[in-house]
Structure formats: C-alpha cells, structure tokens
Enzyme design. Structure first.
Site, PDB file in Angstrom:
ATOM      1  N   ASP A  32       0.852  -1.185   0.000  1.00  0.00           N
ATOM      2  CA  ASP A  32       0.000   0.000   0.000  1.00  0.00           C
ATOM      3  C   ASP A  32       0.892   1.241   0.000  1.00  0.00           C
ATOM      4  OD1 ASP A  32      -3.204   0.564   0.942  1.00  0.00           O
ATOM      5  OD2 ASP A  32      -1.779   2.225   1.138  1.00  0.00           O
ATOM      6  N   ILE A  33       0.495   2.237  -0.798  1.00  0.00           N
ATOM      7  CA  ILE A  33       1.319   3.445  -0.947  1.00  0.00           C
ATOM      8  C   ILE A  33       1.290   4.312   0.316  1.00  0.00           C
ATOM      9  CG2 ILE A  33      -0.388   5.066  -1.904  1.00  0.00           C
ATOM     10  CD1 ILE A  33       1.679   5.646  -4.139  1.00  0.00           C
ATOM     11  N   GLN A  95     -14.629   2.879   1.082  1.00  0.00           N
ATOM     12  CA  GLN A  95     -13.840   2.498  -0.099  1.00  0.00           C
ATOM     13  C   GLN A  95     -13.453   3.750  -0.877  1.00  0.00           C
ATOM     14  OE1 GLN A  95     -15.854  -0.156  -2.873  1.00  0.00           O
ATOM     15  NE2 GLN A  95     -13.956  -0.660  -3.939  1.00  0.00           N
ATOM     16  N   HIS A 101     -10.215  -4.804  -3.587  1.00  0.00           N
ATOM     17  CA  HIS A 101      -8.926  -5.081  -2.942  1.00  0.00           C
ATOM     18  C   HIS A 101      -9.148  -5.479  -1.496  1.00  0.00           C
ATOM     19  CE1 HIS A 101      -9.829  -0.787  -2.510  1.00  0.00           C
ATOM     20  NE2 HIS A 101      -9.282  -0.887  -1.318  1.00  0.00           N
ATOM     21  N   HIS A 103      -7.153  -5.564   2.117  1.00  0.00           N
ATOM     22  CA  HIS A 103      -5.987  -5.064   2.860  1.00  0.00           C
ATOM     23  C   HIS A 103      -5.478  -6.169   3.789  1.00  0.00           C
ATOM     24  CE1 HIS A 103      -6.865  -0.603   2.287  1.00  0.00           C
ATOM     25  NE2 HIS A 103      -8.055  -1.108   2.036  1.00  0.00           N
TER      26      HIS A 103
HETATM   27  P1  5GP Z   1      -9.807   1.634   0.411  1.00  0.00           P
HETATM   28  O1  5GP Z   1     -10.162   2.697   1.392  1.00  0.00           O
HETATM   29  O2  5GP Z   1     -10.421   1.859  -0.958  1.00  0.00           O
HETATM   30  O3  5GP Z   1     -10.073   0.247   0.946  1.00  0.00           O
HETATM   31  O4  5GP Z   1      -8.231   1.723   0.282  1.00  0.00           O
HETATM   32  C1  5GP Z   1      -7.528   2.049  -0.873  1.00  0.00           C
HETATM   33  C2  5GP Z   1      -6.075   1.866  -0.532  1.00  0.00           C
HETATM   34  O5  5GP Z   1      -5.327   1.977  -1.732  1.00  0.00           O
HETATM   35  C3  5GP Z   1      -5.522   2.925   0.439  1.00  0.00           C
HETATM   36  O6  5GP Z   1      -4.954   2.262   1.563  1.00  0.00           O
HETATM   37  C4  5GP Z   1      -4.487   3.666  -0.382  1.00  0.00           C
HETATM   38  O7  5GP Z   1      -3.355   4.052   0.345  1.00  0.00           O
HETATM   39  C5  5GP Z   1      -4.140   2.663  -1.464  1.00  0.00           C
HETATM   40  N1  5GP Z   1      -3.727   3.262  -2.725  1.00  0.00           N
HETATM   41  C6  5GP Z   1      -4.370   4.250  -3.397  1.00  0.00           C
HETATM   42  N2  5GP Z   1      -3.721   4.550  -4.542  1.00  0.00           N
HETATM   43  C7  5GP Z   1      -2.646   3.720  -4.583  1.00  0.00           C
HETATM   44  C8  5GP Z   1      -1.583   3.547  -5.526  1.00  0.00           C
HETATM   45  O8  5GP Z   1      -1.492   4.207  -6.548  1.00  0.00           O
HETATM   46  N3  5GP Z   1      -0.659   2.597  -5.239  1.00  0.00           N
HETATM   47  C9  5GP Z   1      -0.721   1.843  -4.107  1.00  0.00           C
HETATM   48  N4  5GP Z   1       0.242   0.943  -3.922  1.00  0.00           N
HETATM   49  N5  5GP Z   1      -1.715   1.976  -3.200  1.00  0.00           N
HETATM   50  C10 5GP Z   1      -2.657   2.900  -3.430  1.00  0.00           C
END
Ligand code: 5GP
Ligand code: ZN
Length: 104
Positions: A32-33, A95, A101, A103
């Site tokens: 994760d970034i 989300q 995805h 985590h």
């Molecule tokens: P969500 O809240 O949708 O479950 O989490 C999305 C996750 O994707 C976040 O933890 C965010 O840091 C990660 N993320 C968003 N854009 C990128 C990216 O370009 N590269 C990577 N490696 N992670 C990303």
C-alpha cells in the site's frame, strides 16, 4: 478488460508502478502506498471488479488464496502480534479505490 482511469488496472498493466510482492494468473499483491502499519499490502484481482457485488467467485477465491499464501510470509518476516484483513465496499463504507482489494 481494464477500466479506464482505474489506478489498480494501471498497476496490473504496468502503466503505474507498485512494489510487487506476489503475482499469479488471477491476482496481484503489492505494498500500500500509504501504509497504516508495517507490511500493509493489498491483494487485488487482475480483472477489474468494483467490489464484492461485482467480483466473480473465481477471482474472490483467488484473492483469498493469495492472502492465504502471503500472510505467513508477512508473519515470518515482520513478526506482528496480529494481522487484520479488511475489505470495503462503497464510498459509504470507506472504499476510496473502486477496484476490489483486500488489505492485509
Ligand atoms: P480503500 O479505502 O479503498 O479500501 O483503500 C484504498 C487503498 O489503496 C488505500 O490504503 C491507499 O493508500 C491505497 N492506494 C491508493 N492509490 C494507490 C496507488 O497508486 N498505489 C498503491 N500501492 N496503493 C494505493
Ligand atoms: Zn480496475
């Protein structure tokens, strides 16, 4: 088919960079970034699906199998006291990237 404008589809295609941890025919695991913890990584299906309501049973199974494969590696390398697996569906659930995805 990749979805236009989807950052995770771009990562799958190699159009955007990622720190790749594991890959097989159906899935990709990468760091994760913006990690919320040491070792925070994401497991995604290569095939675009927005959420749990869209993903195929085959890809959902493949994501679970990749998590099952990668989690022991995380545990061995980082020796955490525990491991959370989190998956959000819809903006109201938090989300922010609309490509399925999980985590770790
Ligand atoms: P969500 O809240 O949708 O479950 O989490 C999305 C996750 O994707 C976040 O933890 C965010 O840091 C990660 N993320 C968003 N854009 C990128 C990216 O370009 N590269 C990577 N490696 N992670 C990303
Ligand atoms: Zn996508």
């Amino acid at each position: 088919m990749p979805k236009a404008g989807c950052i995770f589809c771009k990562i799958v295609c190699g159009e955007a960079p990622c720190a790749r941890v594991f890959e097989d025919e159906r899935t990709l695991a990468f760091m994760d970034i913006q990690p919320l913890s040491r070792g925070h990584l994401l497991v995604i299906p290569k095939q675009h699906a927005e959420n749990l309501f869209e993903i195929s049973a085959e890809d959902l199974t493949a994501v679970a199998m990749t998590s099952h494969r990668v989690a022991p590696v995380l545990r061995r390398v980082l020796e955490p006291e525990g491991l959370r697996v989190i998956q959000l569906n819809g903006a109201a659930a938090g989300q922010t990237v609309f490509h399925y995805h999980s985590h770790l």
